[in-house]
Design a protein around this motif. Structure first.
Motif, short mmCIF file in Angstrom:
data_model
loop_
_atom_site.label_atom_id
_atom_site.label_comp_id
_atom_site.label_asym_id
_atom_site.label_seq_id
_atom_site.Cartn_x
_atom_site.Cartn_y
_atom_site.Cartn_z
N GLY A 163 6.38 -15.37 -0.89
CA GLY A 163 6.64 -14.79 0.43
C GLY A 163 5.45 -14.02 0.96
O GLY A 163 4.44 -13.82 0.28
N SER A 164 5.60 -13.59 2.22
CA SER A 164 4.55 -12.81 2.88
C SER A 164 5.18 -11.72 3.74
O SER A 164 6.34 -11.83 4.15
CB SER A 164 3.70 -13.72 3.78
OG SER A 164 4.45 -14.11 4.92
N ALA A 165 4.39 -10.70 3.99
CA ALA A 165 4.75 -9.68 4.98
C ALA A 165 3.50 -9.41 5.79
O ALA A 165 2.45 -9.09 5.21
CB ALA A 165 5.24 -8.41 4.31
N LEU A 166 3.59 -9.58 7.09
CA LEU A 166 2.46 -9.28 7.97
C LEU A 166 2.74 -7.92 8.61
O LEU A 166 3.77 -7.74 9.26
CB LEU A 166 2.30 -10.37 9.03
CG LEU A 166 0.98 -10.31 9.81
CD1 LEU A 166 -0.20 -10.72 8.91
CD2 LEU A 166 1.02 -11.21 11.04
N VAL A 222 -2.51 -6.47 8.33
CA VAL A 222 -2.62 -6.67 6.89
C VAL A 222 -1.63 -7.74 6.45
O VAL A 222 -0.45 -7.67 6.77
CB VAL A 222 -2.30 -5.35 6.13
CG1 VAL A 222 -2.63 -5.47 4.66
CG2 VAL A 222 -3.04 -4.17 6.75
N LEU A 223 -2.14 -8.72 5.71
CA LEU A 223 -1.26 -9.78 5.19
C LEU A 223 -1.00 -9.54 3.70
O LEU A 223 -1.93 -9.56 2.89
CB LEU A 223 -1.89 -11.16 5.39
CG LEU A 223 -1.07 -12.33 4.84
CD1 LEU A 223 0.27 -12.48 5.55
CD2 LEU A 223 -1.85 -13.64 4.94
N LEU A 224 0.26 -9.28 3.38
CA LEU A 224 0.67 -9.13 1.98
C LEU A 224 1.31 -10.44 1.55
O LEU A 224 2.11 -11.01 2.32
CB LEU A 224 1.71 -8.01 1.83
CG LEU A 224 1.26 -6.55 1.84
CD1 LEU A 224 0.57 -6.18 3.15
CD2 LEU A 224 2.46 -5.62 1.63
N GLU A 225 0.99 -10.94 0.36
CA GLU A 225 1.64 -12.17 -0.10
C GLU A 225 1.81 -12.15 -1.62
O GLU A 225 1.08 -11.45 -2.31
CB GLU A 225 0.87 -13.41 0.36
CG GLU A 225 -0.63 -13.39 0.13
CD GLU A 225 -1.08 -13.84 -1.24
OE1 GLU A 225 -0.24 -13.94 -2.16
OE2 GLU A 225 -2.29 -14.06 -1.41
N ALA A 226 2.79 -12.94 -2.08
CA ALA A 226 3.03 -12.99 -3.52
C ALA A 226 3.68 -14.31 -3.91
O ALA A 226 4.31 -14.99 -3.09
CB ALA A 226 3.91 -11.82 -3.96
#
Ligand code: ACO
Length: 316
Positions: free
Chosen positions: A310-313, A298-302
């Protein structure tokens, strides 16, 4: 041994009161069709007079704790992302700590506007990977409605209130694969909110069109950076969980990832932009309705004021 930050619980809270585009159209010169076509938003939730960032954060956090089935006393770090804290100090993190009765944790806030929960996830991951913390609660909670000029049609249509939470714990199993965070203070004038210590206290000011263009380009770059760092390509990503600011920005990022909109968790239509809460609210929705499954990537981005992005994979 290097540990991963594994997701063990999620939670979310939206205030009861719903404000529709039609209702806003009665007070400012706009329409449901203009708002929906330009943003993808139809309604948003508005906090009650007795609700605050910490009260909403508590509800979201308790849900995450319940899902994880842990003793709250095992939480060692509480990070709250908010641009609308209950008070300048104590931090909303400390107020949440008190509400949860978690005595042994350390608690603080991060302020990165709409990217706040991604910054929070990044900090949490560094603490867990280094062994400095074992179980970390990250919450994004916002009462955007209190920093909006309800006579300004360019901003009042966009934002909503709510809280999202995620609970992470050190694990040998994969969890957060990477986080990337960035900021560029040069863009202050495009998007800001004065504090009550400034002479013109209070409301969000945004040059939306200019912000839009930077956001689309920047989020495209963060996708490349994230995939490259993990030696992955678009086909490895199962879900995009984007910050919910504008459906056209989200569609551009999905296209970049070659994902269909069915692989994007969208909450924008009935939540609006809940700033730092939005990514965690969307992630919680995807987990709880069963779309996001264990083992998926899941790729979270903002992207938000600062600018920050930024992103969190995450391998869920
Ligand atoms: N109803 C009707 N007309 C409107 C409204 C409204 N609510 N708001 C603006 N307009 C008008 C404008 O006055 C303008 O009129 P003009 O052409 O006569 O001057 C026209 O509509 C077009 O305005 P734009 O600002 O160019 O509209 P745009 O298509 O860019 O949409 C929007 C505006 C929705 C704000 C978009 O620019 C956007 O989403 N920007 C990015 C927001 C974002 O990502 N922010 C970052 C996160 S937020 C945070 O960090 C706090």
């Amino acid at each position: 041994m290097t540990y991963y930050s594994r997701v063990i619980g999620t939670g979310g809270y939206l205030p009861e009161k719903v404000l529709t585009n039609e209702e806003i159209s009665k007070t400012v010169d706009t329409s449901d069709s203009w708002i929906y076509e330009r943003t993808g938003i139809k309604s948003r939730h508005i906090a009650g007079a007795d609700e605050t960032a910490s009260s909403m954060a508590e509800i979201a956090a308790r849900q995450a704790i319940e899902m994880a089935q842990i003793d709250p006393e095992t939480i060692d770090l509480i990070i709250v992302a908010t641009g609308t804290p209950d008070r300048v100090y104590p931090s909303t993190g400390c107020l949440l700590q008190k509400r949860l009765g978690v005595k042994h944790a350390v608690a603080f806030d991060v302020q990165a506007a709409c990217s706040g929960s991604i910054f929070g996830l990044s900090i949490a991951d560094q603490y867990i990977k280094s062994g400095a913390a074992k179980t970390v609660l990250v919450v994004g909670s916002e009462v955007c409605s209190r920093i909006i000029d309800w006579t300004d049609r360019t901003t009042c249509i966009l934002f909503g209130d709510g809280a999202g939470a995620i609970l992470l714990t050190a694990s040998e199993q994969q969890g957060i694969l990477s986080t990337h965070i960035h900021s560029d203070g040069e863009y202050e004038e495009l998007l800001y909110c004065p504090t009550s210590t400034e002479q013109q206290a209070g409301y969000i000011s945004m040059r939306g069109n200019e912000v839009f263009k930077v956001a689309v380009n920047t989020l495209g770059r963060i996708v490349d950076e994230t995939l490259e760092a993990n030696d992955l390509n678009q086909s490895h990503v199962d879900w995009l969980v984007p910050h919910q600011a504008n459906s056209r920005i989200i569609a551009a990022t999905a296209k970049k990832l070659k994902l269909s909109m069915d692989q994007v968790i969208m909450t924008l239509e009935d939540q609006g932009n809940t700033s730092s809460a939005s990514v965690l609210l969307a992630f919680n929705e995807g987990v709880r309705d069963g779309r996001i499954q264990r083992g998926q990537v899941v790729l979270l981005e903002a992207f938000g004021a600062g600018f920050t992005w930024g992103s969190a994979l995450i391998k869920y």
